[in-house]
Design an enzyme around this catalytic site. Structure first.
Site, PDB file in Angstrom:
ATOM      1  N   GLN A 181       4.449   0.251   2.119  1.00  0.00           N
ATOM      2  CA  GLN A 181       3.793  -0.588   3.026  1.00  0.00           C
ATOM      3  C   GLN A 181       3.550  -2.009   2.290  1.00  0.00           C
ATOM      4  O   GLN A 181       3.207  -1.994   1.378  1.00  0.00           O
ATOM      5  CB  GLN A 181       2.315  -0.024   3.253  1.00  0.00           C
ATOM      6  CG  GLN A 181       2.538   1.192   4.175  1.00  0.00           C
ATOM      7  CD  GLN A 181       2.931   0.871   5.557  1.00  0.00           C
ATOM      8  OE1 GLN A 181       1.880   0.974   6.356  1.00  0.00           O
ATOM      9  NE2 GLN A 181       4.152   1.464   6.188  1.00  0.00           N
ATOM     10  N   GLU A 220      -5.177  11.113   7.117  1.00  0.00           N
ATOM     11  CA  GLU A 220      -4.057  10.039   6.916  1.00  0.00           C
ATOM     12  C   GLU A 220      -3.017  10.626   6.135  1.00  0.00           C
ATOM     13  O   GLU A 220      -3.382  11.508   5.291  1.00  0.00           O
ATOM     14  CB  GLU A 220      -4.440   8.895   6.361  1.00  0.00           C
ATOM     15  CG  GLU A 220      -5.596   8.042   7.421  1.00  0.00           C
ATOM     16  CD  GLU A 220      -5.801   6.455   6.712  1.00  0.00           C
ATOM     17  OE1 GLU A 220      -5.669   5.688   7.569  1.00  0.00           O
ATOM     18  OE2 GLU A 220      -5.838   6.518   5.426  1.00  0.00           O
ATOM     19  N   ASN A 236       0.708  -1.188   0.174  1.00  0.00           N
ATOM     20  CA  ASN A 236       0.122   0.137   0.026  1.00  0.00           C
ATOM     21  C   ASN A 236       0.742   1.230  -0.009  1.00  0.00           C
ATOM     22  O   ASN A 236       1.632   1.424  -1.018  1.00  0.00           O
ATOM     23  CB  ASN A 236      -0.979  -0.062   1.095  1.00  0.00           C
ATOM     24  CG  ASN A 236      -0.814  -0.412   2.438  1.00  0.00           C
ATOM     25  OD1 ASN A 236      -0.266  -1.443   2.726  1.00  0.00           O
ATOM     26  ND2 ASN A 236      -1.384   0.687   3.402  1.00  0.00           N
ATOM     27  N   ASP A 237       0.701   2.001   1.042  1.00  0.00           N
ATOM     28  CA  ASP A 237       1.167   3.419   0.766  1.00  0.00           C
ATOM     29  C   ASP A 237       2.824   3.422   0.241  1.00  0.00           C
ATOM     30  O   ASP A 237       3.577   2.811   0.862  1.00  0.00           O
ATOM     31  CB  ASP A 237       1.054   4.248   2.151  1.00  0.00           C
ATOM     32  CG  ASP A 237      -0.020   4.050   2.841  1.00  0.00           C
ATOM     33  OD1 ASP A 237      -1.000   3.492   2.433  1.00  0.00           O
ATOM     34  OD2 ASP A 237      -0.165   4.557   4.068  1.00  0.00           O
ATOM     35  N   ASP A 289      -9.575   9.451   4.948  1.00  0.00           N
ATOM     36  CA  ASP A 289      -9.758   8.087   5.345  1.00  0.00           C
ATOM     37  C   ASP A 289     -11.314   7.680   4.850  1.00  0.00           C
ATOM     38  O   ASP A 289     -11.774   6.599   4.442  1.00  0.00           O
ATOM     39  CB  ASP A 289      -9.600   7.773   6.785  1.00  0.00           C
ATOM     40  CG  ASP A 289      -9.607   6.492   7.295  1.00  0.00           C
ATOM     41  OD1 ASP A 289      -9.556   5.621   6.084  1.00  0.00           O
ATOM     42  OD2 ASP A 289      -9.696   6.063   8.243  1.00  0.00           O
ATOM     43  N   TRP A 311      -3.981  -6.875   3.117  1.00  0.00           N
ATOM     44  CA  TRP A 311      -3.337  -5.904   4.062  1.00  0.00           C
ATOM     45  C   TRP A 311      -3.148  -6.802   5.169  1.00  0.00           C
ATOM     46  O   TRP A 311      -3.972  -7.451   5.923  1.00  0.00           O
ATOM     47  CB  TRP A 311      -4.341  -4.684   4.349  1.00  0.00           C
ATOM     48  CG  TRP A 311      -3.626  -3.521   5.266  1.00  0.00           C
ATOM     49  CD1 TRP A 311      -2.789  -2.773   4.755  1.00  0.00           C
ATOM     50  CD2 TRP A 311      -3.656  -3.393   6.419  1.00  0.00           C
ATOM     51  NE1 TRP A 311      -2.376  -2.226   5.788  1.00  0.00           N
ATOM     52  CE2 TRP A 311      -2.933  -2.515   7.013  1.00  0.00           C
ATOM     53  CE3 TRP A 311      -4.301  -4.208   7.440  1.00  0.00           C
ATOM     54  CZ2 TRP A 311      -2.800  -2.054   8.419  1.00  0.00           C
ATOM     55  CZ3 TRP A 311      -4.326  -3.931   9.062  1.00  0.00           C
ATOM     56  CH2 TRP A 311      -3.461  -2.788   9.212  1.00  0.00           C
ATOM     57  N   ARG A 354      -0.969   9.353  13.263  1.00  0.00           N
ATOM     58  CA  ARG A 354      -0.238   8.469  12.536  1.00  0.00           C
ATOM     59  C   ARG A 354       0.412   9.302  11.209  1.00  0.00           C
ATOM     60  O   ARG A 354      -0.289  10.382  10.967  1.00  0.00           O
ATOM     61  CB  ARG A 354      -0.869   7.535  11.821  1.00  0.00           C
ATOM     62  CG  ARG A 354      -2.201   7.516  11.278  1.00  0.00           C
ATOM     63  CD  ARG A 354      -2.591   5.935  10.838  1.00  0.00           C
ATOM     64  NE  ARG A 354      -3.939   6.020  10.460  1.00  0.00           N
ATOM     65  CZ  ARG A 354      -5.125   6.079  10.876  1.00  0.00           C
ATOM     66  NH1 ARG A 354      -5.176   6.258  12.192  1.00  0.00           N
ATOM     67  NH2 ARG A 354      -6.224   6.211  10.045  1.00  0.00           N
TER      68      ARG A 354
HETATM   69  N1  DQQ Z   1      -1.727   3.169   5.754  1.00  0.00           N
HETATM   70  C1  DQQ Z   1      -0.738   2.990   6.844  1.00  0.00           C
HETATM   71  C2  DQQ Z   1      -1.392   4.050   7.868  1.00  0.00           C
HETATM   72  C3  DQQ Z   1      -2.123   5.022   7.033  1.00  0.00           C
HETATM   73  C4  DQQ Z   1      -2.641   4.197   6.110  1.00  0.00           C
HETATM   74  C5  DQQ Z   1      -1.156   1.769   7.403  1.00  0.00           C
HETATM   75  C6  DQQ Z   1      -3.159   4.741   4.737  1.00  0.00           C
HETATM   76  O1  DQQ Z   1      -0.141   4.569   8.360  1.00  0.00           O
HETATM   77  O2  DQQ Z   1      -2.800   5.967   7.737  1.00  0.00           O
HETATM   78  O3  DQQ Z   1      -0.764   0.568   6.431  1.00  0.00           O
HETATM   79  O4  DQQ Z   1      -3.394   4.079   3.769  1.00  0.00           O
END
Ligand code: DQQ
Length: 536
Positions: A38, A199, A21-22, A232, A46, A145
């Site tokens: 990520q 986020e 992901n990110d 989000d 995930w 976060r």
């Molecule tokens: N993905 C991460 C978080 C973030 C979110 C966790 C955004 O830190 O807020 O995988 O996709």
């Protein structure tokens, strides 16, 4: 599953297998672009999140490296979540990231390279006193976060921001530090009621002359500042332009009506948790963004992988409008261009579809221009002033002055096609308003994939032709209108328009106006994206 293997992209960054992901901590160091992400190393969904790592000379061809930061301490045992890199004045690198702790609350941790002489930055050390930050009183530790890259203040301190929310107001908390170990909460950079959790906040300057990218610490009368948040609640990245006051650590939007989260989206399609970095080698600011799947989780597990990163984009202020950014694929992607073909002044009559003869259509770079017939543009009555891409009924819904554009990843029978198009509305005062949309509703005959219609308004200035750049890579379509003023990324899952069967068409569904189009289209080579080995 070989049935789905065609979905794998050829020039977009993705891990060898499993979930991504990110984007995290992008930076340029000693000749290499570093990209962290990520990553679930165990499955295509995930979970078990750690930092994957890859390096590149050009942001397009990549070597996969071993995992950079894994979850092995109480302060990140439930996940090494998103974070950012800062290059200090002495050239050393610090990484701040969110850890999900043994109690599954969010804290901020510090990590740094074990060996700054290693250009590949293979080994990372976690600071022994982690976490360096826990959530402040009044902030839910589950809403704290994604620390940003730090910027330097006029006081000679480093400043970061961290996304959060207070009730339903999305906020960006501001902290000052001298050593990345001790932090002082100094307030809130900005907040917008009703926007929910922020986020992956991003904060950076853009030059008012629009010429080149700026270091994150750049400030002064020659810059505007961008606040970007990942919403989000709606899973979209939104940004606004504004002014940053270094003394108070506050940022003010140029126009409160198009504030962060309620105004402009960075990308109207599948694009989330994006993050920029300053490329000190080329003097540009580069944007990375996570492009998720819109098929089923069952299919992701079958494929053994999920998610892509968009082609990195250079970011500049649009000095012609002063009201939006310009996003454009990094110039290095053009090195993948193979054979090019030009089509000049093609007339596309109302209600028609025209094939464009190519040797293949699954890996393309398309640059297209469109002009609506001037007489029709003038003579047509007021039409569709309340148009919106997502509620419009899509590319099959005909109006006086649109839709018209391209059908990508289409099969011969047009049972499958993804429409990328413009739609011009006309107000009663004779003014025009242009929209840019993508319609995925006929992108696949499969019925278990999402098929949304995306898009928004795109500024078009006096005398400008309508233009679009489209990157097509098997299951991703990235579309940039008017030089990158409005951008839409789509994931599509055709079953027929694959491999040699994929085609490209021009279409014009306007009722009143002929469209003239000129295009340049390149076949795209595949990028080299492999595991790094010392033998190479
Ligand atoms: N993905 C991460 C978080 C973030 C979110 C966790 C955004 O830190 O807020 O995988 O996709």
């Amino acid at each position: 599953d070989s049935m789905l293997s065609w979905q794998r992209t050829s020039f977009h960054f993705q891990p060898e297998k499993n979930w991504m992901n990110d984007p995290n901590g992008p930076l340029y160091y000693k000749g290499w672009y570093h990209f962290f992400y990520q990553h679930n190393p165990h499955a295509a969904v995930w979970g078990d999140i750690v930092w994957g790592h890859a390096v590149s000379r050009d942001l397009i061809n990549w070597f996969h490296l071993p995992l950079a930061i894994v979850s092995d301490e109480w302060f990140d045992i439930n996940g090494v979540w998103t974070g950012s890199a800062t290059i200090l004045l002495n050239g050393k690198i610090v990484m701040l990231y969110t850890g999900s702790t043994n109690e599954s609350v969010q804290v901020q941790n510090l990590a740094y390279p074990a060996d700054h002489n290693d250009p590949l930055l293979l080994k990372w050390v976690k600071y022994s006193g982690n976490p360096v930050l826990v959530s402040p009183p009044g902030i839910d530790p589950n809403d704290f976060r994604d620390p940003t890259t730090a910027w330097y203040t006029s006081e000679g301190k480093w400043r970061i921001t961290i996304g959060s929310k207070a009730n339903n107001t999305g906020i960006a908390l501001v902290y000052d530090t001298e050593d990345f170990i001790n932090f002082k909460l100094s307030g809130v950079l900005h907040g917008v009621p009703g926007t929910g959790m922020w986020e992956c906040v991003d904060f950076y300057p853009v030059s008012k002359t629009g010429q080149n990218g700026l270091d994150t610490s750049a400030n002064g009368p020659h810059v505007k500042h961008v606040v970007k948040t990942s919403l989000d609640d709606v899973r979209k990245d939104s940004y606004a332009l504004g002014t940053y006051d270094d003394k108070t650590g506050k940022w003010y939007p140029d126009n409160p009506e198009i504030d962060v989260g309620i105004g402009i989206m960075l990308d109207y399609g599948m694009f989330y948790a994006s993050k920029t970095f300053y490329d000190q080698d080329k003097g540009r600011r580069v944007l990375w963004g996570w492009v998720a799947e819109s098929d089923t989780e069952v299919d992701d597990v079958k494929k053994g992988w999920a998610s892509l990163q968009g082609i990195p984009r250079t970011i500049l202020l649009d000095t012609k409008t002063s009201s939006n950014l310009l996003q454009w694929p990094v110039e290095e992607v053009e090195r993948l261009r193979l054979k090019g073909k030009e089509f000049n002044n093609i007339e596309v009559k109302t209600g028609s579809v025209m094939p464009l003869e190519l040797d293949g259509a699954t890996q393309l770079d398309i640059a297209a221009e469109f002009e609506l017939d001037k007489k029709a543009l003038e003579s047509t009555a007021e039409s569709n002033v309340d148009f919106s891409c997502s509620t419009s009924g899509g590319a099959a819904q005909r109006g006086a002055l649109g839709p018209f554009g391209l059908l990508v990843l289409a099969d011969d029978s047009l049972a499958e096609h993804t429409s990328v198009y413009f739609y011009v509305a006309k107000g009663n005062n004779g003014t025009h308003k242009t929209f840019f949309c993508t319609d995925q509703s006929r992108s696949s005959v499969a019925n278990d994939v999402k098929k949304e219609i995306y898009g928004s308004y795109v500024p078009v200035l006096e005398g400008e032709k309508l233009s679009v750049r489209i990157l097509v890579d098997h299951s991703i379509v990235e579309s940039f209108a008017q030089g990158g003023r409005t951008v839409i990324t789509s994931r599509v899952y055709p079953t027929r328009a694959i491999y040699g069967a994929a085609r490209l068409f021009l279409f014009n569904n306007a009722i009143e106006a002929t469209v003239t189009s000129s295009l340049k289209i390149w076949q795209m080579n595949s990028a080299f994206i492999r595991r790094y080995s010392n033998e190479q």
